[in-house]
Design a protein around this motif. Structure first.
Motif, PDB file in Angstrom:
ATOM      1  N   MET A  24      58.626  49.764  50.861  1.00 21.79           N
ATOM      2  CA  MET A  24      58.202  50.390  49.559  1.00 21.79           C
ATOM      3  C   MET A  24      57.102  51.787  50.293  1.00 21.79           C
ATOM      4  N   TRP A  25      57.212  52.150  49.333  1.00 18.96           N
ATOM      5  CA  TRP A  25      56.538  53.579  48.796  1.00 18.96           C
ATOM      6  C   TRP A  25      55.494  54.163  48.201  1.00 18.96           C
ATOM      7  N   ASN A  26      54.162  52.815  48.095  1.00 16.52           N
ATOM      8  CA  ASN A  26      53.550  52.727  47.160  1.00 16.52           C
ATOM      9  C   ASN A  26      52.758  53.374  47.964  1.00 16.52           C
ATOM     10  N   ASP A  27      51.399  54.184  48.006  1.00 15.84           N
ATOM     11  CA  ASP A  27      50.520  54.148  49.245  1.00 15.84           C
ATOM     12  C   ASP A  27      51.250  55.005  50.218  1.00 15.84           C
ATOM     13  N   GLY A  60      53.302  54.987  42.102  1.00 13.86           N
ATOM     14  CA  GLY A  60      54.135  53.322  42.044  1.00 13.86           C
ATOM     15  C   GLY A  60      55.474  53.558  41.279  1.00 13.86           C
ATOM     16  N   TYR A  69      62.618  47.172  43.460  1.00 11.65           N
ATOM     17  CA  TYR A  69      61.408  47.145  42.347  1.00 11.65           C
ATOM     18  C   TYR A  69      62.095  48.875  41.135  1.00 11.65           C
ATOM     19  N   SER A  70      62.574  48.874  40.791  1.00 12.26           N
ATOM     20  CA  SER A  70      63.285  47.976  39.570  1.00 12.26           C
ATOM     21  C   SER A  70      64.505  48.236  39.351  1.00 12.26           C
ATOM     22  N   ASN A 115      61.786  53.379  39.771  1.00  5.48           N
ATOM     23  CA  ASN A 115      61.196  52.009  39.026  1.00  5.48           C
ATOM     24  C   ASN A 115      59.302  52.942  38.544  1.00  5.48           C
ATOM     25  N   HIS A 124      57.679  48.767  36.807  1.00  2.00           N
ATOM     26  CA  HIS A 124      56.885  47.227  38.040  1.00  2.00           C
ATOM     27  C   HIS A 124      55.508  48.357  38.275  1.00  2.00           C
ATOM     28  N   ALA A 125      54.862  47.867  39.046  1.00  2.00           N
ATOM     29  CA  ALA A 125      53.525  48.281  40.070  1.00  2.00           C
ATOM     30  C   ALA A 125      53.596  48.732  41.714  1.00  2.00           C
ATOM     31  N   ARG A 126      55.327  47.948  41.816  1.00  2.00           N
ATOM     32  CA  ARG A 126      55.915  48.748  43.345  1.00  2.00           C
ATOM     33  C   ARG A 126      56.922  49.116  42.999  1.00  2.00           C
ATOM     34  N   LYS A 128      60.997  45.712  49.085  1.00  2.55           N
ATOM     35  CA  LYS A 128      60.419  44.945  49.594  1.00  2.55           C
ATOM     36  C   LYS A 128      61.333  43.750  51.179  1.00  2.55           C
TER      37      LYS A 128
END
Length: 216
Positions: free
Chosen positions: A81-84, A94, A121-122, A172, A175-177, A181
């Motif tokens: 997941m690439w978030n952060d 996100g 996502y997503s 994406n 979505h927040a993420r 995953k």
């Protein structure tokens, strides 16, 4: 009092079902990808194999099967997941899009192998040896052309194939993420289909328990 007993039984069954699902669908220790290559030539595929490990990751690039890249992407532990994630000193948001690449080395076998895709996502598109094999929604570098969608997808690997060049595009804007995953799995077709049926059956039971719990 009877209601409490019934509810307690449902709750215990619910917890047990979650554990059963984890037991059914957690693969044993398997080879991991290193620097964009996973060697499965020694595998019998009696159990499903997760295509986990170091994949090539290209942020804000939707590579095509024939795209020539001047510089190799960074290696990230897949699923990713690439978030952060901090890239070049900047924390990734996100919203965005990226490409993932992996080479899979397979044994010579007459078994029908099948690849099962998890939710992304997503929206995603996955190419194998230059051919589009599965897609969910519509991948786009801009929000206007992007369409999110979640649906289980699986596809067969042509018999006699000894190398798979996987290219996964993910976008994406809803979505927040962002990213993926869960693991992508490869295994015998019958095993993969059975695992899917077991997962669907357990989900059905869990939904029923939750519904009954809500009624009580």
């Amino acid at each position: 009092m009877k209601i409490k007993i019934v509810f307690s039984v449902c709750l215990l069954f619910l917890i047990g079902s979650f554990r059963a699902k984890a037991w059914f669908f957690t693969a044993p220790s398997m080879p991991a990808a290193k620097q964009g290559v996973i060697d499965l030539r020694a595998e019998s595929f009696t159990e499903k194999v997760a295509l986990d490990g170091e994949w090539e990751f290209y942020w804000k690039q939707l590579l095509g099967p024939e795209t020539k890249v001047a510089h190799r992407g960074i290696y990230t532990d897949f699923p990713f997941m690439w978030n952060d994630y901090v890239l070049n000193g900047k924390r990734l948001p996100g919203f965005g899009y990226a490409s993932y690449r992996l080479n899979v080395l397979l044994p010579k076998t007459e078994k029908q192998l099948r690849i099962a895709m998890p939710d992304a996502y997503s929206a995603y598109a996955v190419y194998v040896n230059g051919k589009l094999e599965a897609a969910n929604g519509k991948v786009s570098p801009v929000a206007q052309g992007f369409v999110p969608h979640w649906q289980y997808k699986a596809f067969d690997v042509p018999k006699g194939t000894d190398t798979l060049k996987l290219l996964l595009q993910i976008a994406n804007f809803s979505h927040a993420r962002g990213g993926m995953k869960e693991s992508i799995f490869i295994g015998e077709k019958a095993t993969t289909e059975l695992a899917r049926q077991q997962s669907a059956a357990i989900d059905f039971v869990l939904t029923g328990c939750l519904f009954m719990g809500g009624l009580f």
